[in-house]
Design an enzyme around this catalytic site. Structure first.
Site, PDB file in Angstrom:
ATOM      1  N   THR A 158      11.611  14.388   3.592  1.00 54.98           N
ATOM      2  CA  THR A 158      12.309  14.196   4.864  1.00 54.98           C
ATOM      3  C   THR A 158      13.828  14.219   4.678  1.00 54.98           C
ATOM      4  N   ARG A 172      -2.137  10.866   3.372  1.00 55.78           N
ATOM      5  CA  ARG A 172      -2.686  10.606   4.714  1.00 55.78           C
ATOM      6  C   ARG A 172      -4.131  10.117   4.631  1.00 55.78           C
ATOM      7  N   ARG A 208       0.842  -1.212   0.000  1.00 53.71           N
ATOM      8  CA  ARG A 208       0.000   0.000   0.000  1.00 53.71           C
ATOM      9  C   ARG A 208       0.872   1.256   0.000  1.00 53.71           C
ATOM     10  N   SER A 209       1.970   1.248   0.750  1.00 52.63           N
ATOM     11  CA  SER A 209       2.872   2.419   0.779  1.00 52.63           C
ATOM     12  C   SER A 209       3.404   2.714  -0.615  1.00 52.63           C
ATOM     13  N   PHE A 266       3.827  23.156  18.167  1.00 49.60           N
ATOM     14  CA  PHE A 266       4.874  22.264  17.637  1.00 49.60           C
ATOM     15  C   PHE A 266       6.207  22.474  18.351  1.00 49.60           C
ATOM     16  N   GLU A 292       4.257  10.113   7.435  1.00 53.31           N
ATOM     17  CA  GLU A 292       3.123  10.969   7.050  1.00 53.31           C
ATOM     18  C   GLU A 292       2.587  11.768   8.231  1.00 53.31           C
ATOM     19  N   THR A 301       3.718  12.027  12.503  1.00 54.99           N
ATOM     20  CA  THR A 301       3.590  11.046  13.585  1.00 54.99           C
ATOM     21  C   THR A 301       2.235  11.233  14.278  1.00 54.99           C
ATOM     22  N   ASN A 310      -1.588  15.481   2.329  1.00 56.76           N
ATOM     23  CA  ASN A 310      -3.025  15.282   2.577  1.00 56.76           C
ATOM     24  C   ASN A 310      -3.570  14.102   1.782  1.00 56.76           C
ATOM     25  N   SER A 329       9.739  15.577  11.330  1.00 53.97           N
ATOM     26  CA  SER A 329       8.456  16.218  11.651  1.00 53.97           C
ATOM     27  C   SER A 329       8.436  17.678  11.238  1.00 53.97           C
TER      28      SER A 329
HETATM   29  P1  TGC Z   1       2.964  25.848   8.702  1.00 58.22           P
HETATM   30  O1  TGC Z   1       3.487  27.245   8.818  1.00 58.22           O
HETATM   31  O2  TGC Z   1       1.926  25.389   9.648  1.00 58.22           O
HETATM   32  O3  TGC Z   1       2.368  25.626   7.216  1.00 58.22           O
HETATM   33  C1  TGC Z   1       3.055  26.096   6.067  1.00 58.22           C
HETATM   34  C2  TGC Z   1       1.978  26.411   5.032  1.00 58.22           C
HETATM   35  O4  TGC Z   1       1.281  25.201   4.695  1.00 58.22           O
HETATM   36  C3  TGC Z   1      -0.108  25.309   5.064  1.00 58.22           C
HETATM   37  N1  TGC Z   1      -0.484  23.984   5.590  1.00 58.22           N
HETATM   38  C4  TGC Z   1      -1.083  23.060   4.818  1.00 58.22           C
HETATM   39  N2  TGC Z   1      -1.529  23.122   3.553  1.00 58.22           N
HETATM   40  C5  TGC Z   1      -2.080  22.014   3.044  1.00 58.22           C
HETATM   41  N3  TGC Z   1      -2.201  20.873   3.762  1.00 58.22           N
HETATM   42  C6  TGC Z   1      -1.762  20.762   5.023  1.00 58.22           C
HETATM   43  N4  TGC Z   1      -1.889  19.614   5.702  1.00 58.22           N
HETATM   44  C7  TGC Z   1      -1.169  21.900   5.612  1.00 58.22           C
HETATM   45  N5  TGC Z   1      -0.624  22.165   6.827  1.00 58.22           N
HETATM   46  C8  TGC Z   1      -0.194  23.454   6.799  1.00 58.22           C
HETATM   47  C9  TGC Z   1      -0.179  26.422   6.076  1.00 58.22           C
HETATM   48  O5  TGC Z   1      -1.454  27.005   6.086  1.00 58.22           O
HETATM   49  C10 TGC Z   1       0.896  27.358   5.552  1.00 58.22           C
HETATM   50  O6  TGC Z   1       0.362  28.012   4.415  1.00 58.22           O
HETATM   51  P2  TGC Z   1       0.814  29.506   4.022  1.00 58.22           P
HETATM   52  O7  TGC Z   1      -0.030  29.846   2.848  1.00 58.22           O
HETATM   53  O8  TGC Z   1       0.517  30.336   5.235  1.00 58.22           O
HETATM   54  O9  TGC Z   1       2.271  29.438   3.705  1.00 58.22           O
HETATM   55  O10 TGC Z   1       4.198  24.878   8.665  1.00 58.22           O
HETATM   56  P3  TGC Z   1       5.135  24.345   9.842  1.00 58.22           P
HETATM   57  O11 TGC Z   1       6.534  24.412   9.335  1.00 58.22           O
HETATM   58  O12 TGC Z   1       4.799  25.041  11.130  1.00 58.22           O
HETATM   59  O13 TGC Z   1       4.777  22.768   9.927  1.00 58.22           O
HETATM   60  C11 TGC Z   1       3.521  22.320  10.148  1.00 58.22           C
HETATM   61  C12 TGC Z   1       3.494  20.775  10.331  1.00 58.22           C
HETATM   62  C13 TGC Z   1       4.227  20.310  11.544  1.00 58.22           C
HETATM   63  C14 TGC Z   1       2.027  20.410  10.483  1.00 58.22           C
HETATM   64  C15 TGC Z   1       4.070  20.059   9.094  1.00 58.22           C
HETATM   65  O14 TGC Z   1       5.362  20.389   8.895  1.00 58.22           O
HETATM   66  C16 TGC Z   1       3.898  18.553   9.128  1.00 58.22           C
HETATM   67  O15 TGC Z   1       2.859  18.055   8.715  1.00 58.22           O
HETATM   68  N6  TGC Z   1       4.937  17.756   9.569  1.00 58.22           N
HETATM   69  C17 TGC Z   1       4.940  16.317   9.403  1.00 58.22           C
HETATM   70  C18 TGC Z   1       5.881  15.921   8.281  1.00 58.22           C
HETATM   71  C19 TGC Z   1       5.383  14.767   7.471  1.00 58.22           C
HETATM   72  O16 TGC Z   1       4.233  14.343   7.543  1.00 58.22           O
HETATM   73  N7  TGC Z   1       6.233  14.240   6.615  1.00 58.22           N
HETATM   74  C20 TGC Z   1       5.839  13.194   5.695  1.00 58.22           C
HETATM   75  C21 TGC Z   1       6.917  12.898   4.671  1.00 58.22           C
HETATM   76  S1  TGC Z   1       6.371  11.852   3.359  1.00 58.22           S
HETATM   77  C22 TGC Z   1       6.143  10.339   4.032  1.00 58.22           C
HETATM   78  O17 TGC Z   1       6.246  10.128   5.184  1.00 58.22           O
HETATM   79  C23 TGC Z   1       5.773   9.247   3.073  1.00 58.22           C
HETATM   80  S2  TGC Z   1       5.535   7.744   3.865  1.00 58.22           S
HETATM   81  C24 TGC Z   1       5.029   6.700   2.634  1.00 58.22           C
HETATM   82  C25 TGC Z   1       3.526   6.685   2.437  1.00 58.22           C
HETATM   83  O18 TGC Z   1       2.902   7.750   2.356  1.00 58.22           O
HETATM   84  O19 TGC Z   1       2.926   5.597   2.335  1.00 58.22           O
HETATM   85  P1  FAD Z   2      11.200  13.066  14.509  1.00 59.73           P
HETATM   86  O1  FAD Z   2      10.614  14.224  13.798  1.00 59.73           O
HETATM   87  O2  FAD Z   2      12.610  13.167  14.939  1.00 59.73           O
HETATM   88  O3  FAD Z   2      10.295  12.716  15.761  1.00 59.73           O
HETATM   89  C1  FAD Z   2      10.742  11.853  16.818  1.00 59.73           C
HETATM   90  C2  FAD Z   2       9.702  11.899  17.930  1.00 59.73           C
HETATM   91  O4  FAD Z   2       9.582  13.223  18.426  1.00 59.73           O
HETATM   92  C3  FAD Z   2       8.293  11.485  17.457  1.00 59.73           C
HETATM   93  O5  FAD Z   2       7.655  10.787  18.488  1.00 59.73           O
HETATM   94  C4  FAD Z   2       7.603  12.826  17.253  1.00 59.73           C
HETATM   95  O6  FAD Z   2       6.173  12.733  17.407  1.00 59.73           O
HETATM   96  C5  FAD Z   2       8.236  13.655  18.357  1.00 59.73           C
HETATM   97  N1  FAD Z   2       8.193  15.086  18.085  1.00 59.73           N
HETATM   98  C6  FAD Z   2       8.815  15.773  17.094  1.00 59.73           C
HETATM   99  N2  FAD Z   2       8.527  17.075  17.163  1.00 59.73           N
HETATM  100  C7  FAD Z   2       7.702  17.234  18.224  1.00 59.73           C
HETATM  101  C8  FAD Z   2       7.041  18.344  18.817  1.00 59.73           C
HETATM  102  N3  FAD Z   2       7.148  19.580  18.324  1.00 59.73           N
HETATM  103  N4  FAD Z   2       6.281  18.134  19.901  1.00 59.73           N
HETATM  104  C9  FAD Z   2       6.126  16.878  20.411  1.00 59.73           C
HETATM  105  N5  FAD Z   2       6.729  15.802  19.904  1.00 59.73           N
HETATM  106  C10 FAD Z   2       7.492  15.964  18.814  1.00 59.73           C
HETATM  107  N6  FAD Z   2       9.631  10.711   4.123  1.00 59.73           N
HETATM  108  C11 FAD Z   2       9.616  11.191   2.847  1.00 59.73           C
HETATM  109  O7  FAD Z   2       9.846  12.369   2.608  1.00 59.73           O
HETATM  110  N7  FAD Z   2       9.309  10.362   1.788  1.00 59.73           N
HETATM  111  C12 FAD Z   2       9.026   9.042   1.960  1.00 59.73           C
HETATM  112  O8  FAD Z   2       8.746   8.337   0.984  1.00 59.73           O
HETATM  113  C13 FAD Z   2       9.068   8.507   3.296  1.00 59.73           C
HETATM  114  N8  FAD Z   2       8.870   7.172   3.500  1.00 59.73           N
HETATM  115  C14 FAD Z   2       9.085   6.655   4.757  1.00 59.73           C
HETATM  116  C15 FAD Z   2       9.063   5.255   4.924  1.00 59.73           C
HETATM  117  C16 FAD Z   2       9.315   4.713   6.178  1.00 59.73           C
HETATM  118  C17 FAD Z   2       9.361   3.239   6.352  1.00 59.73           C
HETATM  119  C18 FAD Z   2       9.531   5.562   7.291  1.00 59.73           C
HETATM  120  C19 FAD Z   2       9.752   4.988   8.670  1.00 59.73           C
HETATM  121  C20 FAD Z   2       9.547   6.934   7.124  1.00 59.73           C
HETATM  122  C21 FAD Z   2       9.345   7.496   5.866  1.00 59.73           C
HETATM  123  N9  FAD Z   2       9.440   8.874   5.644  1.00 59.73           N
HETATM  124  C22 FAD Z   2       9.380   9.383   4.366  1.00 59.73           C
HETATM  125  C23 FAD Z   2       9.843   9.754   6.734  1.00 59.73           C
HETATM  126  C24 FAD Z   2       8.715  10.084   7.708  1.00 59.73           C
HETATM  127  O9  FAD Z   2       7.811  10.996   7.154  1.00 59.73           O
HETATM  128  C25 FAD Z   2       9.373  10.631   8.996  1.00 59.73           C
HETATM  129  O10 FAD Z   2       9.975   9.523   9.628  1.00 59.73           O
HETATM  130  C26 FAD Z   2       8.354  11.288   9.908  1.00 59.73           C
HETATM  131  O11 FAD Z   2       7.892  12.494   9.356  1.00 59.73           O
HETATM  132  C27 FAD Z   2       8.938  11.569  11.329  1.00 59.73           C
HETATM  133  O12 FAD Z   2      10.188  12.149  11.253  1.00 59.73           O
HETATM  134  P2  FAD Z   2      11.421  11.529  12.127  1.00 59.73           P
HETATM  135  O13 FAD Z   2      11.456  10.078  11.868  1.00 59.73           O
HETATM  136  O14 FAD Z   2      12.602  12.333  11.775  1.00 59.73           O
HETATM  137  O15 FAD Z   2      11.009  11.744  13.619  1.00 59.73           O
END
Ligand code: TGC
Ligand code: FAD
Length: 392
Positions: free
Chosen positions: A137, A251, A95-96, A392, A372, A374, A248, A143
């Site tokens: 990332t 997720r 699925r990923s 945050f 996506e 935590t 989005n 995060s």
């Molecule tokens: P922040 O200042 O809050 O936001 C920046 C701009 O973005 C807007 N915004 C969004 N827009 C669309 N969708 C969302 N979910 C949005 N969240 C925020 C916001 O309004 C702002 O817009 P503008 O016009 O004012 O510039 O940004 P921040 O730096 O404070 O961070 C916010 C936070 C923590 C929520 C964000 O950084 C976050 O979601 N962190 C988590 C990172 C994450 O999810 N990484 C995923 C990497 S990819 C992955 O893991 C793939 S896994 C494989 C699979 O999917 O199966």
């Molecule tokens: P961290 O951000 O270091 O977080 C560590 C811990 O601290 C967590 O418990 C978190 O909740 C906590 N924490 C962090 N900040 C705060 C805060 N402000 N307040 C309270 N608690 C906090 N990324 C991509 O870009 N593309 C991909 O395709 C992708 N695929 C992935 C596949 C796998 C198998 C995995 C494991 C990860 C993948 N990722 C990908 C990365 C993934 O999105 C990150 O692992 C995730 O966003 C968390 O980042 P981190 O692992 O650095 O943890």
């Protein structure tokens, strides 16, 4: 071993799904049953991505399923969600792979790309002839992707990229990487770039030794003076909002996918409890403590189904907020992991073996809980929505 999947419809939700939605679910379920289930334990054990399934998944329209045109299936968001549910019932790693190809590679090209980029990449990504990955990332920024240090500098006829991306799904099998970088001579604005993976200076190193998502490829990407033409910039991208919009999409799909893993755990535990006998030569399902665990799972899966279905309907109506998607991802992944733990408990020692899918789902879901956004980051996103205060 394992038990044949019976589906899960405690609340009699089926009439809420259209005939097309039920057909998509049936087709995906059959694909998973016939092609994925028979090989998944071997793939997981040997850390092998089942690449041989890619052409069939392309034919079935799984890639970019909810996009229109360019050879995509044009499914509704609910249909797309049901595909994710059935795939993750098979395995979260597969699925990923589909999530990344669809939500994190095809969606940004579709949404932020030029006509030329859409025409040259989307049809080949839709069939699976080409594969993609998404680099947001970094080793020091998970995060908090806004802190990224990967840069793009305008030079000559294009851009030169430098930086490190980490934990990138499909990194070693991708033909194209969607790389998010800060443009140095444009106020460090975050933009997206399409980087063909055979460009000089790009290196992908596979992460080995994961105890989770072992049937999915995960990589580190290193970019050292990687030059791309200006035409590789995603012209519609701008600011951190662009990658967050992609998240989005992914997720939302994960909220459905987690339901599939939870259903498989529940179904396995239910069937096992009716056949496993202890004390009085009676099935363990007769014990109140076992029943309570099954009831918890069934109740939470049913509530999770309502949540994802409702969020899907909002998404199809164009009225969904990213906070709704955060609630669905957070709740359903947590719930699925709890189901895996309860199911493992019900299976006793058998629960730790590969004869049953439980432990594999449990280990997979540990990643799904982290990637996506935590579990806790989604709590903070929801907290910010409710209070207006970012914690945050
Ligand atoms: P922040 O200042 O809050 O936001 C920046 C701009 O973005 C807007 N915004 C969004 N827009 C669309 N969708 C969302 N979910 C949005 N969240 C925020 C916001 O309004 C702002 O817009 P503008 O016009 O004012 O510039 O940004 P921040 O730096 O404070 O961070 C916010 C936070 C923590 C929520 C964000 O950084 C976050 O979601 N962190 C988590 C990172 C994450 O999810 N990484 C995923 C990497 S990819 C992955 O893991 C793939 S896994 C494989 C699979 O999917 O199966
Ligand atoms: P961290 O951000 O270091 O977080 C560590 C811990 O601290 C967590 O418990 C978190 O909740 C906590 N924490 C962090 N900040 C705060 C805060 N402000 N307040 C309270 N608690 C906090 N990324 C991509 O870009 N593309 C991909 O395709 C992708 N695929 C992935 C596949 C796998 C198998 C995995 C494991 C990860 C993948 N990722 C990908 C990365 C993934 O999105 C990150 O692992 C995730 O966003 C968390 O980042 P981190 O692992 O650095 O943890």
């Amino acid at each position: 071993m394992g038990f044949k999947f019976q589906g899960f419809d405690f609340l009699r939700l089926d009439p809420q799904f259209t005939e097309d939605e039920r057909l998509v679910r049936r087709t995906t379920r059959d694909f998973v049953e016939d092609n994925l289930i028979p090989i998944i334990e071997e793939c997981f054990r040997t850390e092998r991505f089942p690449r041989e399934l890619v052409p069939m998944m392309g034919e079935l329209g799984f890639f970019g399923a909810n996009l229109e045109g360019y050879g995509c299936a044009g499914m509704s968001n609910v249909e797309y969600g049901l595909v994710m549910q059935e795939l993750e019932r098979g395995d979260s790693g597969v699925r990923s792979f589909v999530s990344v190809q669809s939500a994190l590679v095809m969606y940004p090209i579709y949404t932020f790309g030029s006509d030329e980029q859409k025409n040259s990449w989307l049809p080949a990504l839709a069939t699976g002839e080409k594969l993609g990955c998404f680099g947001l990332t970094e080793p020091g920024f998970g995060s908090n992707p806004g802190g990224m240090t990967t840069t793009a500098r305008r030079s000559g006829d294009g851009y030169t990229l430098n930086g490190e991306k980490m934990w990138i799904t499909s990194g070693n099998i991708a033909d194209v990487a969607v790389i998010w970088a800060k443009v140095e001579n444009e106020d460090n604005h975050v933009r997206g770039f399409l980087v063909e993976t055979d460009r000089p200076g790009l290196r992908a190193d596979e992460v080995h030794g994961k105890w989770s998502l072992r049937a999915s490829v995960t990589s580190g990407l290193s970019l050292q003076d990687v030059h791309v033409p200006a035409a590789n910039l995603l012209p519609g991208s701008g600011g951190l909002k662009s990658p967050l919009m992609c998240l989005n999409q992914a997720r939302y799909g994960i909220s459905w996918g987690a339901l599939g893993a939870a259903m498989d755990c529940y179904n396995t535990a239910l069937e096992y409890s009716k056949t496993r006998k202890q004390f009085h030569n009676a099935p363990i399902a007769m014990h109140q403590l076992i029943q309570e665990k099954l009831v918890w799972m069934a109740s939470e899966i049913a509530k999770g189904q309502l949540l994802s279905l409702h969020v899907g309907r909002l998404k199809d109506a164009g009225t969904v907020g990213h906070e709704h998607i955060s609630m669905a991802k957070r709740n359903n992944v947590w719930m699925a992991l709890e189901c895996a733990r309860l199911a493992r408990d019900i299976l006793g020692a058998n629960g730790i073996t590969e004869d049953y899918p439980i432990m594999r789902h449990m280990m997979n879901l540990e990643s799904v809980k982290t990637y996506e956004g935590t579990h806790d980051i989604h709590a903070l996103i929801l907290g910010q929505h409710l209070t207006g205060i970012a914690a945050f």
